[in-house]
Design an enzyme around this catalytic site. Structure first.
Site, PDB file in Angstrom:
ATOM      1  N   HIS A 161      31.558 -57.052  96.843  1.00 35.42           N
ATOM      2  CA  HIS A 161      32.642 -57.841  96.938  1.00 35.42           C
ATOM      3  C   HIS A 161      32.405 -59.245  97.302  1.00 35.42           C
ATOM      4  O   HIS A 161      31.349 -59.889  97.666  1.00 35.42           O
ATOM      5  CB  HIS A 161      33.585 -57.201  97.926  1.00 35.42           C
ATOM      6  CG  HIS A 161      32.843 -57.151  99.207  1.00 35.42           C
ATOM      7  ND1 HIS A 161      31.768 -56.353  99.859  1.00 35.42           N
ATOM      8  CD2 HIS A 161      33.095 -58.085 100.407  1.00 35.42           C
ATOM      9  CE1 HIS A 161      31.602 -56.388 101.049  1.00 35.42           C
ATOM     10  NE2 HIS A 161      32.081 -57.775 101.332  1.00 35.42           N
ATOM     11  N   HIS A 219      30.683 -66.063  97.298  1.00 32.84           N
ATOM     12  CA  HIS A 219      29.694 -65.444  96.656  1.00 32.84           C
ATOM     13  C   HIS A 219      29.700 -63.612  97.017  1.00 32.84           C
ATOM     14  O   HIS A 219      30.533 -63.227  97.978  1.00 32.84           O
ATOM     15  CB  HIS A 219      28.362 -65.646  97.208  1.00 32.84           C
ATOM     16  CG  HIS A 219      28.095 -65.319  98.673  1.00 32.84           C
ATOM     17  ND1 HIS A 219      28.716 -65.806  99.854  1.00 32.84           N
ATOM     18  CD2 HIS A 219      27.419 -64.135  99.113  1.00 32.84           C
ATOM     19  CE1 HIS A 219      28.405 -65.296 100.782  1.00 32.84           C
ATOM     20  NE2 HIS A 219      27.536 -64.247 100.466  1.00 32.84           N
TER      21      HIS A 219
END
Length: 181
Positions: A39, A121
Site C-alpha cells: 500500500h 511509495h
C-alpha cells in the site's frame, strides 16, 4: 493499544504485477512484503490507546482532497543504492496534497511528524543486510525495473488500518475508510 496508520490501498488487479516484480528478487537476501499488504502509507501513527482510534477515524473524515488519478510504477530504494534499506514501487499523483491534508486533520493529536520529506511509495521489501556478492546483481535488477509500469488507478479513499505484528509478518485490518470528496 493499537498500532495504526493511514494508507491508500493498491487495486487488487495490481497484486500479480507486484508479485512478479518481487519474484525477480527471489535469489537475494530481502524480506518481501506480502503482495496483499502492499500500500501507499500516508501517515504512520504508531501505538495509540484504543479509545483514540475512533477519534482519529472521525478526524480523517475532515480530509478535503478530491479523488485523483495516480500512476504506479518504477522501482527504487531508500536511502540510496549504495546502502539500500527499503525497496519501493513509485506512486505519482496528488499524494503530497493528500498527505498534507491527512497531517493537517490529525495535527490536533500532536502525533510525531515524519522526519523525512514525504515521498509517495509502496514498500516491496526491506533489507537488513546485503552480502557484497549480491550487490551487483541487485543494482542491475534495480536498473532494469526503474521504469517498469504497473498501471493507473483512481485514488478515491483512504483507510485507517491497524497493524498487528507477528513472527510471520504483519496482519493489517482496515478499521475505517474515508471517501475523498
Amino acid at each position: 493499544m493499537a498500532r495504526i496508520f493511514v494508507a491508500v490501498d493498491l487495486p487488487e488487479e495490481f497484486r500479480d504485477e507486484v508479485r512478479g516484480i518481487q519474484s525477480r528478487f527471489s535469489g537475494l537476501k530481502l524480506k518481501l512484503v506480502d503482495p496483499e499488504l502492499v500500500h501507499v502509507t500516508m501517515k504512520f501513527i504508531g501505538e495509540v490507546k484504543d479509545p483514540m482510534v475512533s477519534e482519529v477515524a472521525e478526524a480523517l473524515g475532515e480530509v478535503e482532497c478530491k479523488p485523483f488519478d495516480a500512476f504506479i510504477g518504477g522501482v527504487g530504494v531508500f536511502p540510496n543504492p549504495k546502502a539500500p534499506r527499503v525497496v519501493w514501487l513509485g506512486a505519482e499523483g496528488n499524494f503530497e496534497v493528500l498527505h498534507d491534508e491527512v497531517e493537517s486533520c490529525l495535527s490536533k493529536f500532536r502525533f510525531k511528524k515524519d522526519r523525512k520529506k514525504f515521498t509517495a511509495h509502496a514498500t516491496l521489501a526491506r533489507i537488513k543486510f546485503m552480502p557484497s556478492g549480491q550487490r551487483e546483481e541487485f543494482l542491475e535488477l534495480l536498473d532494469e525495473l526503474s521504469d517498469i509500469e504497473i498501471g493507473n488507478m483512481v485514488v478515491d479513499r483512504i483507510s485507517l488500518k491497524k497493524s498487528t505484528l507477528t513472527p510471520q509478518g504483519p496482519i493489517y485490518e482496515t478499521l475505517h475508510e474515508v471517501m475523498l470528496k
